[in-house]
Motif scaffolding. Structure first.
Motif, mmCIF file in Angstrom:
data_model
loop_
_atom_site.group_PDB
_atom_site.id
_atom_site.type_symbol
_atom_site.label_atom_id
_atom_site.label_comp_id
_atom_site.label_asym_id
_atom_site.label_seq_id
_atom_site.Cartn_x
_atom_site.Cartn_y
_atom_site.Cartn_z
ATOM 1 N N ASN A 156 0.835 -1.206 0.000
ATOM 2 C CA ASN A 156 0.000 0.000 0.000
ATOM 3 C C ASN A 156 0.871 1.259 0.000
ATOM 4 O OD1 ASN A 156 -2.357 1.602 0.254
ATOM 5 N ND2 ASN A 156 -2.247 1.532 2.499
ATOM 6 N N SER A 157 1.990 1.213 -0.756
ATOM 7 C CA SER A 157 2.902 2.366 -0.742
ATOM 8 C C SER A 157 3.619 2.518 -2.087
ATOM 9 C CB SER A 157 3.911 2.231 0.400
ATOM 10 O OG SER A 157 4.490 0.929 0.439
ATOM 11 N N PRO A 158 2.884 2.839 -3.144
ATOM 12 C CA PRO A 158 3.522 2.976 -4.454
ATOM 13 C C PRO A 158 4.192 4.325 -4.685
ATOM 14 C CG PRO A 158 1.167 3.307 -4.674
ATOM 15 C CD PRO A 158 1.414 2.927 -3.239
ATOM 16 N N TYR A 159 3.838 5.340 -3.866
ATOM 17 C CA TYR A 159 4.334 6.696 -4.116
ATOM 18 C C TYR A 159 5.284 7.156 -3.010
ATOM 19 C CZ TYR A 159 0.476 6.653 -7.420
ATOM 20 O OH TYR A 159 -0.360 6.318 -8.440
ATOM 21 N N TRP A 160 6.261 7.977 -3.416
ATOM 22 C CA TRP A 160 7.249 8.511 -2.475
ATOM 23 C C TRP A 160 7.635 9.903 -2.947
ATOM 24 C CZ3 TRP A 160 8.951 7.176 2.189
ATOM 25 C CH2 TRP A 160 10.157 7.693 2.677
ATOM 26 N N GLN A 161 7.394 10.894 -2.083
ATOM 27 C CA GLN A 161 7.727 12.282 -2.384
ATOM 28 C C GLN A 161 7.158 12.726 -3.733
ATOM 29 O OE1 GLN A 161 8.615 14.200 -0.206
ATOM 30 N NE2 GLN A 161 10.069 13.306 1.209
ATOM 31 N N GLY A 162 5.894 12.347 -3.960
ATOM 32 C CA GLY A 162 5.184 12.798 -5.146
ATOM 33 C C GLY A 162 5.460 12.029 -6.414
ATOM 34 N N LYS A 163 6.245 10.953 -6.345
ATOM 35 C CA LYS A 163 6.602 10.188 -7.538
ATOM 36 C C LYS A 163 6.189 8.724 -7.392
ATOM 37 C CE LYS A 163 10.665 13.064 -8.529
ATOM 38 N NZ LYS A 163 12.141 13.061 -8.708
ATOM 39 N N ASP A 164 5.856 8.109 -8.540
ATOM 40 C CA ASP A 164 5.597 6.671 -8.564
ATOM 41 C C ASP A 164 6.936 5.946 -8.504
ATOM 42 O OD1 ASP A 164 4.995 3.963 -9.285
ATOM 43 O OD2 ASP A 164 3.129 4.658 -10.164
ATOM 44 N N THR A 165 7.090 5.074 -7.513
ATOM 45 C CA THR A 165 8.366 4.387 -7.289
ATOM 46 C C THR A 165 8.555 3.159 -8.164
ATOM 47 O OG1 THR A 165 7.430 2.934 -5.589
ATOM 48 C CG2 THR A 165 8.288 5.090 -4.869
ATOM 49 N N SER A 166 7.473 2.706 -8.837
ATOM 50 C CA SER A 166 7.435 1.428 -9.558
ATOM 51 C C SER A 166 7.350 0.234 -8.615
ATOM 52 C CB SER A 166 8.636 1.249 -10.503
ATOM 53 O OG SER A 166 8.638 2.250 -11.508
ATOM 54 N N TYR A 167 7.282 0.489 -7.312
ATOM 55 C CA TYR A 167 7.100 -0.571 -6.316
ATOM 56 C C TYR A 167 5.662 -0.555 -5.818
ATOM 57 C CZ TYR A 167 12.115 -1.374 -6.017
ATOM 58 O OH TYR A 167 13.416 -1.699 -6.311
ATOM 59 N N SER A 168 5.189 -1.722 -5.365
ATOM 60 C CA SER A 168 3.894 -1.787 -4.695
ATOM 61 C C SER A 168 4.025 -1.460 -3.219
ATOM 62 C CB SER A 168 3.283 -3.185 -4.868
ATOM 63 O OG SER A 168 2.948 -3.413 -6.217
ATOM 64 N N SER A 169 5.133 -1.901 -2.611
ATOM 65 C CA SER A 169 5.416 -1.597 -1.205
ATOM 66 C C SER A 169 6.781 -0.944 -1.106
ATOM 67 C CB SER A 169 5.375 -2.860 -0.335
ATOM 68 O OG SER A 169 5.816 -2.570 0.980
ATOM 69 N N TYR A 170 6.831 0.349 -1.367
ATOM 70 C CA TYR A 170 8.101 1.053 -1.205
ATOM 71 C C TYR A 170 8.423 1.233 0.274
ATOM 72 C CZ TYR A 170 11.995 4.116 -2.212
ATOM 73 O OH TYR A 170 13.254 4.653 -2.291
ATOM 74 N N ARG A 171 7.408 1.237 1.127
ATOM 75 C CA ARG A 171 7.652 1.296 2.574
ATOM 76 C C ARG A 171 8.650 0.227 2.994
ATOM 77 N NH1 ARG A 171 7.138 -1.661 6.848
ATOM 78 N NH2 ARG A 171 6.390 -3.279 5.441
ATOM 79 N N SER A 172 8.464 -0.980 2.501
ATOM 80 C CA SER A 172 9.342 -2.074 2.931
ATOM 81 C C SER A 172 10.782 -1.844 2.490
ATOM 82 C CB SER A 172 8.826 -3.414 2.403
ATOM 83 O OG SER A 172 8.919 -3.474 0.987
ATOM 84 N N ARG A 173 10.981 -1.159 1.376
ATOM 85 C CA ARG A 173 12.347 -0.872 0.924
ATOM 86 C C ARG A 173 12.986 0.210 1.801
ATOM 87 N NH1 ARG A 173 13.812 -4.890 -0.222
ATOM 88 N NH2 ARG A 173 11.969 -5.450 0.977
ATOM 89 N N VAL A 174 12.217 1.215 2.162
ATOM 90 C CA VAL A 174 12.736 2.245 3.055
ATOM 91 C C VAL A 174 13.045 1.635 4.420
ATOM 92 C CG1 VAL A 174 12.204 4.436 4.207
ATOM 93 C CG2 VAL A 174 11.496 4.067 1.840
ATOM 94 N N TRP A 175 12.183 0.747 4.900
ATOM 95 C CA TRP A 175 12.379 0.113 6.209
ATOM 96 C C TRP A 175 13.681 -0.667 6.275
ATOM 97 C CZ3 TRP A 175 10.429 0.842 10.807
ATOM 98 C CH2 TRP A 175 10.628 -0.125 11.796
ATOM 99 N N GLN A 176 14.104 -1.239 5.149
ATOM 100 C CA GLN A 176 15.318 -2.059 5.139
ATOM 101 C C GLN A 176 16.586 -1.249 5.406
ATOM 102 O OE1 GLN A 176 15.566 -5.476 4.882
ATOM 103 N NE2 GLN A 176 13.354 -5.379 5.113
#
Length: 362
Positions: A156-176
């Motif tokens: 539930n996190s495809p967007y980051w700082q106003g941009k589409d990250t191409s990920y479905s869960s970018y939260r999990s990548r930031v968490w790492q």
């Protein structure tokens, strides 16, 4: 029957613009005036976040009702000071996170720098009761390959700082980015688990045991295994599905342990690849099958999870509801898919946030 509790982190936003609002202290002060809510809501790392925790529940219907109630209460308290809440795992709109006041958060900011400052991500943690640390560690060892499937379901996190990250869960990548985050190899005993944790804390890289951010860990406060891989889910029903599957995984793993079934020998390297694949794809493409670690369509992998925990869910009366919830999730899409569909329809990330505010409380 094992009890289940859920912790959800919600994003505080302006009800008209959708922009994140650093108002958690004010919302918590308002909630503290309500005796019933004093122990429910808690401060988190950033001032744009609000966390709540349910009570342990045996029935999934009761858990669903409490999640919905807590979300509505969070929105009520936030509304009294001019903001509202959204169950979004990252902010679609640009944001400058502000770190909350407190000795712990100051230490993290000082030691981890930009990692702490940018870590405005919101998760859903599931606590499932266990009989002992020994059982808990046996469970952690055996559920590890399946946790990436929960990440894909909850994405539930495809967007980051106003941009589409191409990920479905970018939260999990930031968490790492946290030094202790991610999957673990089998510990094989509670003694080895506690020895590993103590060794990690002794390095001084971590402040204390609370900064052990394994994908699944023994809770410091409760007799539970805490599963920490899920994004906060846009819909309460998805959160209940994650909790249902988590309890099924714990019960299935405990039975395997008692029957002498050894944990899978997947390396941390493979588990990290499975987690990355789940974060990238969500439910829209392929995932790595937890047994074979080979690519398969996401729907087939989730059905393999349902089969894996089928006996446990049947005994608690949850199997049919879990199957129906998954079918509905496939039809409607997880939060990542819904956010992208909203943007295609409206052309506005602001409108995406406003609609997600509505669906958070639906």
């Amino acid at each position: 029957m094992r009890t289940v509790g859920v912790e959800e982190e919600l994003l505080l936003v302006d009800p008209e613009t959708g922009e994140p609002q650093a108002l958690s202290s004010a919302v918590l002060a308002r909630a503290a005036m309500d005796d019933e809510d004093q122990a429910v809501f808690e401060k988190e790392l950033h001032n744009q976040m609000l966390e709540f925790a349910t009570h342990p529940q045996s029935g999934m219907g009761e858990l669903r009702a409490e999640i919905i109630r807590c979300r509505k209460e969070a929105a009520r308290h936030a509304g009294e000071i001019g903001c509202t809440v959204a169950a979004l795992a990252t902010s679609p709109l640009p944001v400058r996170p502000s770190v909350a006041v407190g000795r712990r958060y100051h230490w993290m900011d000082e030691h981890y720098g930009i990692i702490t400052q940018e870590q405005l991500v919101l998760g859903c943690h599931v606590h499932v009761s266990v009989e002992s640390d020994e059982e808990g560690v046996a469970v952690i060892d055996r559920i590890a390959p399946w946790l990436s499937v929960l990440s894909a379901l909850s994405a539930n996190s495809p967007y980051w700082q106003g941009k589409d990250t191409s990920y479905s869960s970018y939260r999990s990548r930031v968490w790492q980015r946290w030094p202790s985050a991610g999957p673990t190899e089998p510990f094989r005993s509670a003694e080895r688990y506690h020895r590993r944790v103590a060794s990690m804390v002794a390095t001084g890289v971590l402040l204390d045991e609370g900064m052990i951010y394994f994908d699944a860990r023994l809770s410091r406060r409760y007799p539970t295994v805490e599963i920490r891989v899920a994004d906060v889910c846009l819909h309460a029903d998805t959160a209940v599905l994650i909790a249902t599957l988590a309890r099924g995984l714990v019960e299935t793993a405990a039975r395997e342990w008692r029957a002498g079934v050894e944990p899978a020998e997947h390396s941390v390297s493979l588990l990290r690849l499975a987690a990355w694949r789940a974060a990238r794809s969500g439910l829209t493409e392929e995932l790595l099958h937890p047994v074979t670690m080979r690519r398969m369509p996401a729907e087939a992998v989730v059905r393999a999870l349902l089969d894996h925990v089928g006996d446990a869910l049947t005994e608690t009366g949850d199997l049919e509801r879990a199957q129906d919830a998954f079918a509905e999730l496939l039809r409607r899409g997880n939060g990542a898919r819904m956010q992208r569909e909203l943007l295609r329809r409206t052309g506005s990330l602001q409108d995406v946030v406003i609609e997600c505010v509505r669906q958070t409380q639906a």
